[in-house]
Write a protein that holds these residues in place. Structure first.
Motif: not given
Length: 246
Positions: A13-16, A22-23, A35-42, A103-104
């Motif tokens: 989610d782009e907003d979250i 920012t936090v 935005a994806t798990g695979l990109d995040g692992v990388a 949790t959100k």
């Protein structure tokens, strides 16, 4: 907080994703987002972050699988974020290697407070007559118990001479138990130790204590011991845990 500390945000989610980034930036982190798990692992592999926030529901591989892949290559703190608050999801997240679970919707200051608590250095391990033996070499504060060796300074753990890979939360729990020796440590006290918060009266939720049970179960699995015939960690039913007798 050290401005050079690195964080990775994995959120579809782009907003979250922007909010969490920012936090963390306001807390002094250099943030890399995916935005994806695979990109995040990388990103985790490339930047070796100290903290990673991770959404559960994402396209492609979900947060649980992403956490497992991250944990296989990194000891980063993992905070899972999800719109689902079912207990089974919480347990699955912790079993996947997460250190905490929010949790959100969540309050940004709550996320920041939890991360800052995790990053506090472990409390000093002070000697007492009820503790397991310390090695005798000058300057070595390692604990020994039944072939298990824990060094709080290097954060290394070995079992019968073989290295044991633990998450940060698992290490902090084991360190607290070895520091206390045969004294019983409640689940609430272990939750405070994991959060880096030693203040008496600090609120500990049922979620926090349930998370400790999962972390201890994972710790036992990695050490290769049975809860019914423990070599190192003894359960005191309804209270908490302590080291087994010498």
């Amino acid at each position: 907080m050290d401005a050079q500390q690195i964080a990775v945000v994995i959120e579809d989610d782009e907003d979250i994703r922007g909010l969490v980034s920012t936090v963390l930036e306001q807390a002094g982190f250099t943030v890399h987002a995916a935005a994806t798990g695979l990109d995040g692992v990388a990103l985790v592999r490339e930047h070796d972050p100290i903290v990673t926030t991770l959404d559960v529901s994402m396209p492609g591989i979900d947060g649980f699988e992403t956490a497992k892949r991250i944990r296989a290559i990194s000891s980063t703190y993992i905070v899972m974020l999800t719109a689902r608050d079912d207990e089974i999801d919480t347990l699955q997240g912790l079993q996947s290697g997460a250190d905490d679970y929010l949790t959100k919707p969540f309050r940004p200051r709550e996320l920041r407070a939890r991360i800052e608590a995790m990053l506090r250095r472990p409390r000093g391990l002070v000697g007492s007559g009820t503790e397991p033996a310390r090695e005798a070499r000058e300057g070595d504060a390692a604990f020994l118990h039944h072939g298990l060796r824990l060094d709080p300074e290097t954060r290394d753990v070995t079992r019968d001479g073989s290295a044991v890979e633990l998450t940060r939360s698992e290490f902090d729990i084991l360190a607290e138990l070895m520091r206390r020796g045969r004294r019983v440590v409640s689940k609430s006290d272990l939750a405070l130790a994991v959060r880096g918060d030693a203040h008496a009266g600090t609120y500990v939720s049922e979620h926090d204590t349930r998370a400790i049970e999962v972390h201890v179960a994972n710790l036992r699995r990695k050490l290769g011991e049975s809860a019914t015939s423990p070599r190192w960690i003894e359960t005191i039913r309804g209270v908490g845990y302590r080291l087994t007798a010498d």
